[in-house]
Structure formats: structure tokens, C-alpha cells
Design a protein around this motif. Structure first.
Motif, PDB file in Angstrom:
ATOM      1  N   ALA A 502       8.295  15.793  -4.641  1.00  0.00           N
ATOM      2  CA  ALA A 502       9.733  15.534  -4.529  1.00  0.00           C
ATOM      3  C   ALA A 502      10.176  14.396  -5.433  1.00  0.00           C
ATOM      4  CB  ALA A 502      10.089  15.203  -3.076  1.00  0.00           C
ATOM      5  N   ALA A 503       9.217  13.631  -5.979  1.00  0.00           N
ATOM      6  CA  ALA A 503       9.564  12.535  -6.878  1.00  0.00           C
ATOM      7  C   ALA A 503      10.137  13.038  -8.189  1.00  0.00           C
ATOM      8  CB  ALA A 503       8.333  11.678  -7.150  1.00  0.00           C
ATOM      9  N   PHE A 504       9.765  14.256  -8.595  1.00  0.00           N
ATOM     10  CA  PHE A 504      10.293  14.815  -9.848  1.00  0.00           C
ATOM     11  C   PHE A 504      10.936  16.184  -9.645  1.00  0.00           C
ATOM     12  CE2 PHE A 504       5.601  14.918  -9.718  1.00  0.00           C
ATOM     13  CZ  PHE A 504       5.385  16.263  -9.450  1.00  0.00           C
ATOM     14  N   GLN A 505      11.019  16.625  -8.378  1.00  0.00           N
ATOM     15  CA  GLN A 505      11.661  17.905  -8.067  1.00  0.00           C
ATOM     16  C   GLN A 505      12.857  17.635  -7.146  1.00  0.00           C
ATOM     17  OE1 GLN A 505       9.099  21.092  -6.706  1.00  0.00           O
ATOM     18  NE2 GLN A 505      10.709  21.897  -5.396  1.00  0.00           N
ATOM     19  N   PRO A 506      14.083  17.541  -7.685  1.00  0.00           N
ATOM     20  CA  PRO A 506      15.248  17.218  -6.843  1.00  0.00           C
ATOM     21  C   PRO A 506      15.545  18.328  -5.840  1.00  0.00           C
ATOM     22  CG  PRO A 506      15.954  17.877  -9.032  1.00  0.00           C
ATOM     23  CD  PRO A 506      14.462  17.771  -9.085  1.00  0.00           C
TER      24      PRO A 506
END
Length: 631
Positions: A502-506
Motif C-alpha cells: 500500500a506504500a506504492f499502491q494508492p
């Protein structure tokens, strides 16, 4: 038997001759406290005559305990061990001596032919007969101390006098000779590359064979600049080491190479088999020796334990804590007395990956969020590798269970600690307690986290605060309080921060959670840049969808009905269970990340895919972020 007793007064010079051998060849003389201020102050000193030279020998600790004999390398004196010896002396009788021609020992006359491995073996036996006449010693060697110790542990006349041998940064010249011959007689591209690589690393060996120049350099400009060079290249602070005898030590020590290297590499002994168990500690950043030198070591050592250390050549100065832990565990394992040191510690499980056991055995690892899920699996994985584990969680019983199971799995020691990572003062107190009771952490895993889903406008300020307090501030507290001690120690280490895909997948459904994890990812990248010069690696782990208990405790913003929230938690848990990606695979990825010093590690296939898209086609992820998951 040596007649050694302490006397008050100044330490003696090499010109004093109060010690001599009796008819059995054992030294007689008086012990005296050392006062040279190098970190060995308070040690009992004696002098042993052998082969026309006088050896300066220092002893620490209780002489009735098992003896650990430390042998220094080039261009050092026994003071290279001044950080390791006092630590070992808390458990053992520790003996150090200046090799002939070094430190406060006298040099042979003439120098040529006076430093052969045969004569160095005579010196070793004289020391052993004096300091431990009735029991075999546990031998530890670094650099040329290790080179000559390989001779001691493979010749017949020392059999029964050595209980174990720990080698670091110094191969057997005989094994090295066979290694070279094998690659020259049966060359392959890989073997030729290995020869060329080690040949480049051995440039100093060729230089030391030149006549006169090494002596002039060491007694002149090189000797004066050596402390500054060590500080720049290896991070070794000046002060007490090296001693002021460095110039003459190095000039005399050149004959170690001239008297032995060419003869042994061209005509290696065919019977150089170890008659004692060996622990090999290999610094992975050694500028002088290739790790490939030890590829066939198992052919020569029936009982071999391997360790790797992310450090440079002078590990007795830069990693004394880790060396002490490994040497202590190895001595304990092979000590046959009935005393307290005889208990053999638990070792890594035979089923664990060998590279993990080599790297993490004996290290101190702290894992937060260790009562369940990824944290528990990670604690178990490090325990299987032989690490000492501190399991930290808000759930006191869960942390204690993880610690207990870690000991059963293979951890030499494990402890459970209770803390809320969001509580800054509690984390600071825990870090102080850990440093005082267990030592400085070698690997820190900031894993504790909580889940929160729901739209941005449904998420209250209190919910934002709690998610950021645990997921972000908990990581910050861990990095600050444990990482700071790691940096101050100056012996390297590794920090692992659990982020998320989730840090790079909004996602429109995870604004608070994704924000906290994106911050953890960026924090990890920034820390990695800052701490690299201190030898501390930082990795961000981005697991993806993993079957853990986080879904059963996740909060749903905007849902006020407890029954409805419970229903959603069960639904999320069921979906994650259907995916059924085990936390053990994430734990393996964490150990691998530390081993390889990886920066960002997406774990599951979907995490790896999202990470690739975030770099190659972020618009696809932004479009997917608009999808509204069903309630």
C-alpha cells in the motif's frame, strides 16, 4: 608448571630476563600487572623464553577456567585484542602474546629464517605449556595470527593441545596453495576469475617480498600515517591502537611473508587436516581476502562451523561484541569440563539455510509486533538461524510465548518484552533496558502495525492519530532509540521496517493506512542513505496480502455498529485466508533482505507487480485506486 604470581610495580621491558625454562621446557617466572594503558591494563604479564627469543605474554581472568588463546596478525601486536580480551575474560582465562619480533617480545637474530611456521609453532607450544599445561586451549587467530594458527591446528605435534580454533581473516597457506593449484591445473572461466580477483587483493604480499623497501616505509611515513589510514579505511578510531611499536612490528613482520608464503604456496602440505573443530568467521567486506578462498575448506576440516560478518578486515577492533558472542558460544560447545562453561548452547536447526546460520548465529535480534503474524514468524526464523531473539509486543503473554517457542526452535536465548511502540517514553525505557541487560541490537525489525480502512472523510482525527502513532511513530521510535545505540557502537547492524504494498499502491479505501506505510518506505530510504557510512543497512519490507491476524483487528472508519465491524473483519479475514500467503515467506524475505542488504523488498506476487507498475506505469495504479471494494 609455570610459577606465576602477581607483583606490584612497573611493567618490565624486553631486557629483563627473570624467566627461564625448566627441564621440561615450561616457563618459570613472576606475573606482573600490565600498565601500558592500551585496554589490557590489569592483565598479568609474564615472559617466556623459547628458541633464543623472549615472548611477552598477558593473562586476564580466572586461570582455573578454560583458556582462550588470542593470536594477533600483521602489522599488529597483542593490543589488537584489547576490546575482545576483557569481554572474554568475564567467562574465561584469556591469554594473549606478542608474536616474536612484535610488541614487547624480542626478535630473532638474524631475522631471515627466524619467522618460519615451524618456529612459530615452537613459540605456541611454549606459551601453551606455560599457561595451560594440563588442559587444551581454545585458539583464536586474526590475520597472520590465523595463518599461523592453521599450522598449529594441522600439525601432529600439537594434537591434543587445542580444543577448538576460531579463524578470521587468515587462511591456511597449505589450503591456499592447494586452492591455487586446483584452479591452475583445471581452469574454468570462474576459477580464473577467482585467481585474478585474489591476486589483485594480494598486492601487498608482493610488496612485502621486495628487499628493504617495506622496512623503510613502515619505519618512516607509512608507520606514521597508518592510524589515520585505518580510521579512514576501516573506521577504527585512533587512541591506544596501534601501539608505538608499529614501525618495528611491521618491519619485522615482513619476514612472516618472506619466510613462509612462497614455500608453502608452491609446495603445500598434503596432510593439512585440522585435528580440532574450527569456526570460520569471514568478514564479507575484507579488502585483502576473497570469500572464495574457503570454498573447499570442508575437505580439510571435518568439524567446521561457518560465520559471515558484514564488516571489513580488522573485526577485532570494529566488531568485538559479535566476535565475543561467537567465540564464547563455540568455546562453550566444545569445552569438556564439568564447570559452568561446559553447557552446550542451542545451535541453529539443521534444516535452516546455511547462509542464515552463518550470518545470524549468536546475533541479537529485536522484533516488534512479535506475538503473532509476520512478527512471530520472523522471530522464529531468526531463532532457527541461531540468533538471540527479543520478542516485543503489547500482548505480554503473546510476546512471552514467542520467546519460549524461539528457545525451543533453536535460539540460544530469547526474551519477551511488553511495550506499546506508539509510546515514546516506553520505547526509550525499553531500549535502555535492552542495552543494559542484553546488549546492543544487531538486527532491529520494526514490524508492529495496525490496519484501518475507510474513506478519507469517514476517518476521524483520532483514527488518523492512532494509525500514524503505531505504523509511523512506532517505527520512528524504534529507529531512534535502538538505531542510535547501534550507530554509537560503531560495529554496523541492520534495520528492517515493515511497510506495505500500500506504500506504492494508492487506494481510495486506505488513505490513512497507505499514508502511514508510504511514510515508512520513505523514512527507510532516507535512513539507508544516512546510515550507510556507519555500516548500518536499512530495508523496507512490503509484504502485500498475507494471511495474518491484522484483518481480525483492523478498524473500519465510519462504521459505528460493533456487529457490522465484526462482520467486515470476518469477511476480510476470510478473503486473506483464501489468498493464504503464509507469514513464514515474509519472514524468509526479511532474513534474505538483511543478508543481501536489500533496500526495498516487495514480497508477494501482487506486491512485486504493483511495485513494478508504480515505476513503469503509475497511471494504471491510479486508475485501479478508484475501485471501491464491496462492503
Amino acid at each position: 608448571m609455570s610459577d606465576a604470581r602477581e607483583t606490584k610495580g612497573p611493567a618490565r621491558t624486553a631486557g629483563d630476563h627473570d624467566h627461564e625454562h625448566d627441564s621440561s621446557g615450561k616457563a618459570r617466572g613472576r606475573g606482573e600487572p600490565m600498565t601500558d594503558g592500551t585496554g589490557l591494563s590489569g592483565a598479568r604479564e609474564r615472559r617466556i623464553c623459547t628458541g633464543g627469543i623472549e615472548l611477552c605474554v598477558a593473562e586476564l581472568g580466572d586461570a582455573s577456567r578454560p583458556t582462550v588463546l588470542l593470536v594477533h596478525g600483521f602489522p599488529d601486536s597483542k593490543e589488537v585484542w584489547s576490546k575482545v580480551a576483557p569481554r572474554l575474560a568475564e567467562r574465561f582465562h584469556v591469554v594473549l602474546y606478542d608474536v616474536r619480533g612484535h610488541g614487547r617480545s624480542t626478535a630473532p637474530v638474524p631475522l631471515r629464517g627466524g619467522f618460519t611456521l615451524e618456529k612459530l609453532t615452537d613459540d605456541f607450544l611454549a606459551v601453551v605449556d606455560a599457561v595451560s599445561p594440563d588442559r587444551p586451549v581454545h585458539l583464536v587467530g586474526h590475520d597472520w595470527g590465523s595463518v599461523q594458527s592453521w599450522e598449529f591446528v594441522t600439525v601432529a605435534r600439537t594434537e591434543g593441545r587445542i580444543a577448538s580454533f576460531t579463524s578470521m581473516s587468515g587462511p591456511s597457506l597449505d589450503h591456499f596453495g592447494h586452492w591455487i593449484k586446483k584452479r591452475m591445473t583445471r581452469p574454468t572461466p570462474r576459477r580464473v576469475g577467482q585467481l585474478l580477483g585474489q591476486g589483485a587483493k594480494s598486492w601487498y604480499v608482493y610488496a612485502l617480498h621486495t628487499p628493504k623497501l617495506p622496512e623503510l616505509a613502515w619505519r618512516g611515513p607509512l608507520g606514521k600515517r597508518w592510524p589515520a589510514l585505518l580510521e579512514r579505511m576501516e573506521g577504527i578510531p585512533a587512541g591506544g591502537y596501534p601501539t608505538d611499536t608499529l614501525g618495528s612490528d611491521a618491519a619485522n613482520g615482513a619476514w612472516l611473508y618472506r619466510d613462509n608464503v612462497r614455500a608453502r604456496l608452491t609446495h603445500p602440505r598434503p596432510d593439512a587436516y585440522a585435528h580440532a573443530p574450527v569456526q570460520l568467521i569471514t568478514p564479507t567486506g575484507d579488502a585483502f581476502l576473497s570469500e572464495r578462498l574457503y570454498d573447499e575448506l570442508g575437505d580439510w576440516v571435518p568439524d567446521l562451523t561457518r560465520r559471515t560478518l558484514p564488516a571489513k578486515h580488522w573485526v577485532p577492533r570494529t566488531r568485538p561484541d559479535q566476535l565475543t558472542a561467537w567465540i564464547t558460544a563455540f568455546v562453550d560447545r566444545h569445552e569438556r569440563s564439568d564447570g559452568p562453561a561446559a553447557a552446550a548452547p542451542k545451535t541453529a536447526k539443521s534444516g535452516t539455510r546455511p547462509e542464515y546460520a552463518e550470518r545470524f548465529g549468536g546475533q541479537l535480534v529485536l522484533v516488534t509486533g512479535a506475538a503473532s503474524g509476520i512478527g512471530r514468524a520472523t522471530a522464529f526464523a531468526f531463532a532457527e538461524a541461531g540468533a538471540r531473539v527479543i520478542a516485543v509486543d503489547r500482548d505480554a503473554e503473546g510476546a512471552a510465548r514467542t520467546a519460549e517457542m524461539s528457545r525451543l526452535i533453536g535460539a540460544p536465548a530469547a526474551w519477551g518484552e511488553t511495550v506499546d511502540v506508539a509510546d515514546e517514553q516506553a520505547m526509550e525505557k525499553l531500549a535502555a533496558k535492552v542495552a543494559e541487560e542484553y546488549g546492543v541490537v544487531d538486527v532491529l525489525v520494526n514490524n508492529a502495525g495496525i490496519g484501518l480502512t475507510g474513506s478519507f472523510f469517514d476517518t476521524t482525527s483520532e483514527e488518523w492519530q492512532r494509525v500514524l502513532d503505531v505504523n509511523l511513530w512506532g517505527v520512528i521510535h524504534g529507529c531512534r532509540f535502538f538505531g542510535e545505540r547501534m550507530a554509537e557502537r560503531g560495529q554496523g547492524g541492520h534495520i528492517v521496517n515493515t511497510a506495505s504494498a500500500a506504500a506504492f499502491q494508492p487506494s481510495r479505501a486506505l488513505p490513512a493506512y497507505s499514508t502511514s506505510k508510504a511514510a515508512v518506505l520513505m523514512l527507510s530510504e532516507c535512513l539507508r542513505a544516512e546510515l550507510a557510512e556507519r555500516g548500518i543497512g536499512v530495508s523496507a519490507i512490503c509484504p502485500g496480502i498475507v494471511n495474518t491476524g491484522i484483518t481480525s483487528t483492523a478498524r473500519f472508519a465510519g462504521v459505528t455498529d460493533a456487529a457490522e465491524e465484526k462482520r467486515r473483519q470476518k469477511k476480510a479475514s476470510r478473503l486473506y485466508g483464501m489468498r493464504n500467503y503464509p507469514p513464514e515467506k515474509v519472514a524468509d524475505a526479511i532474513l534474505r533482505a538483511v543478508l543481501r542488504d536489500q533496500a526495498v523488498v516487495p514480497v508477494t506476487p501482487e506486491a512485486r507487480g504493483a511495485h513494478a507498475l508504480s515505476r513503469l506505469s503509475p497511471g494504471v495504479l491510479r486508475a485501479f485506486a478508484r475501485w471501491q471494494p464491496p462492503a
